[in-house]
Design an enzyme around this catalytic site. Sequence first.
Site, mmCIF file in Angstrom:
data_model
loop_
_atom_site.group_PDB
_atom_site.id
_atom_site.type_symbol
_atom_site.label_atom_id
_atom_site.label_comp_id
_atom_site.label_asym_id
_atom_site.label_seq_id
_atom_site.Cartn_x
_atom_site.Cartn_y
_atom_site.Cartn_z
ATOM 1 N N ASP A 218 31.629 44.714 24.913
ATOM 2 C CA ASP A 218 31.748 46.070 24.376
ATOM 3 C C ASP A 218 32.839 46.043 23.291
ATOM 4 O OD1 ASP A 218 32.494 48.737 23.942
ATOM 5 O OD2 ASP A 218 31.965 49.328 25.986
ATOM 6 N N GLU A 315 41.995 48.973 32.539
ATOM 7 C CA GLU A 315 40.776 49.579 31.989
ATOM 8 C C GLU A 315 40.041 50.142 33.199
ATOM 9 O OE1 GLU A 315 37.734 50.703 31.675
ATOM 10 O OE2 GLU A 315 36.707 48.904 30.959
ATOM 11 N N GLU A 324 33.883 56.766 39.325
ATOM 12 C CA GLU A 324 34.458 55.567 39.968
ATOM 13 C C GLU A 324 35.793 55.878 40.632
ATOM 14 O OE1 GLU A 324 34.694 51.750 37.951
ATOM 15 O OE2 GLU A 324 32.999 52.280 36.678
ATOM 16 N N HIS A 471 29.638 50.844 26.319
ATOM 17 C CA HIS A 471 28.835 50.769 27.550
ATOM 18 C C HIS A 471 28.960 52.045 28.381
ATOM 19 C CE1 HIS A 471 32.676 49.724 29.420
ATOM 20 N NE2 HIS A 471 32.108 49.908 30.594
HETATM 21 N N1 SAH Z 1 40.323 44.597 33.330
HETATM 22 C C1 SAH Z 1 39.002 44.027 33.280
HETATM 23 C C2 SAH Z 1 38.035 44.652 34.290
HETATM 24 C C3 SAH Z 1 37.876 46.148 34.204
HETATM 25 S S1 SAH Z 1 36.670 46.764 35.325
HETATM 26 C C4 SAH Z 1 38.470 44.157 31.882
HETATM 27 O O1 SAH Z 1 39.042 44.926 31.113
HETATM 28 O O2 SAH Z 1 37.476 43.521 31.549
HETATM 29 C C5 SAH Z 1 37.657 47.368 36.650
HETATM 30 C C6 SAH Z 1 38.076 46.293 37.659
HETATM 31 O O3 SAH Z 1 39.007 46.903 38.526
HETATM 32 C C7 SAH Z 1 36.971 45.741 38.545
HETATM 33 O O4 SAH Z 1 36.954 44.343 38.474
HETATM 34 C C8 SAH Z 1 37.313 46.231 39.948
HETATM 35 O O5 SAH Z 1 36.983 45.300 40.954
HETATM 36 C C9 SAH Z 1 38.811 46.442 39.853
HETATM 37 N N2 SAH Z 1 39.377 47.481 40.734
HETATM 38 C C10 SAH Z 1 38.948 48.755 40.873
HETATM 39 N N3 SAH Z 1 39.714 49.436 41.737
HETATM 40 C C11 SAH Z 1 40.660 48.562 42.169
HETATM 41 C C12 SAH Z 1 41.727 48.664 43.105
HETATM 42 N N4 SAH Z 1 41.966 49.793 43.754
HETATM 43 N N5 SAH Z 1 42.490 47.578 43.329
HETATM 44 C C13 SAH Z 1 42.242 46.416 42.669
HETATM 45 N N6 SAH Z 1 41.232 46.261 41.790
HETATM 46 C C14 SAH Z 1 40.452 47.309 41.529
#
Ligand code: SAH
Length: 533
Positions: A218, A315, A324, A471
């Site tokens: 993205d 993110e 979410e 996305h």
């Molecule tokens: N930072 C990465 C992924 C973003 S997607 C990027 O920018 O590409 C969000 C991620 O947060 C996912 O992999 C999900 O598993 C994780 N996540 C969501 N809630 C969370 C929580 N409470 N503790 C730890 N990880 C979490």
Amino acid sequence: MEGEDDSRWSDWEESDGEGGQGSGAGRFLPLCVPSTSGAELFKTAAEALAHDASNNNFDVRRIVKELRVGFYDCMKLVNYVRESVAAGVLVTEASLVDGTDKAWMDDKYLIPFMENDSLLFELDGALGLDAESGDAEDPPAQSDSESTRVRALEEENEALRRAVQELRESLKVAGTFIDQADAPADRESASRLKNVRIDKNYFDSYAGFGIHREMLSDRPRMVAYRSAIELNASDLARGKDVLDVGCGTGILSMIAARAGARAVCAVDGSPAIAEAARAIVEENSLGSVVQVRGGLIEKEGTIPEGYKCDVIISEWMGYCLLYESMLFSVLHARDKYLRPGGCVMPDVARIHVAGCGEASVGSGFWDDVEGFSMRTVGKKLLERELRSQAHVVDVSGAWVNTSDAVVTEFDLCKVTADEVRSFSSEFELTQATGQGKIHALVVWFDTLFSARHCKTEEVVLTTGPREDKTHWAQTLLVLPEPVSALDREEALLCRMTFQQHSEDYRGLQIVLEYGTSRAKDGTYPHAAQFELV
Ligand code: SAH
């Protein structure tokens, strides 16, 4: 969530079957036996537990009585013991009774370790649990012979079995489970079980690489995060302790490390992706700066005691910004781990809205398929699918036919979880002459790396309909009836209420009240409700 491994489920599924493979004709596996394969299965749960007590020095009835725990805690105990035994980890009656071993209390043990674990279905009866209070009753008087004791337990079991039939059935589906739990404590446990299941699905969805590839591809997203960190390296990275909440593949952590961070703590609740991130960090020789930790950010033990950081990078945004509910995790991390004066990046989030014309409601496609009209289908779809469901779709800027408005703006350095969980906002939309009826509202968001912390250059990530696609696309709320084109003097008056979904805490409910005028008491002539689940 940490350490969950789906392979263990399939192991059990393969070996567990109705009737089992053990020597007896029963289907109840004692707790201290690692697998049904080749094991002796018993005709009743009580017999299986009695076997544990006499042969394995593990008397669950005694444990339950000593700990004075209720039905749901008993379920956790069983699942915990099953998991430990399968993994070859020693669990002793003494360590559970004296409280040294408290690991079983984790809500994740509400999820059956073993699919179709008959023991769970009969647990209440076998443990003599009072259906009302959930407390263990006194055991029946011990008889001399083991078989008399077993018979007594069986009778007790039978009576209770009938009484809690519905509850047992509902164990299979968390959704029905919650409806059938009457006592407040049961409802609370059932609701926690539901959330555990929601979380399991959620983190499973981040375990595969497809979703990460989509995010990494993205461009607007990647360019915004990379340029915000790199252009403002002196404010956001150089010499800083950075916490990456939800690191996924570790991309933001590595960008921060490359920009000069002192140390980056990268956390992800999806064990599979945390493991991948660890390997990626090693692959890029950044292991001395980036430390990857698997586990929920909220969970004790994921982050070392006393840890503090200067910058939180995350993110976390979902569809319509808040889907979410990951923002709550970021706010939790902010309140617990950020040093005073530290920053959350991005630090501002805005939700925007505008009206859209007929093209947005999708009848266009069905109007002309190879020269044939399929409008009947288009109309039905609209009625069934779009109304009352918020629709995530790429909205063309050309469909927008009103002014834009800001629904809300969050200062992520200050906003509280309650302020995000539910909020209302009033705004007005206007039209130029000839822009036609308003059929839907489109909602999108921007996140800002604002000048407050980004002293070199402010960066904005926008997901608006007139910008490059992301996305997240946009979220469309189709009105029950189109609003007539507005006069020059008129505005569409709106109130929008966002709420965390009552049934799925990661989902959203949006109430829209609207009209070109309002009654004296402030009410709007029209209202519609949408959900995003
Ligand atoms: N930072 C990465 C992924 C973003 S997607 C990027 O920018 O590409 C969000 C991620 O947060 C996912 O992999 C999900 O598993 C994780 N996540 C969501 N809630 C969370 C929580 N409470 N503790 C730890 N990880 C979490």
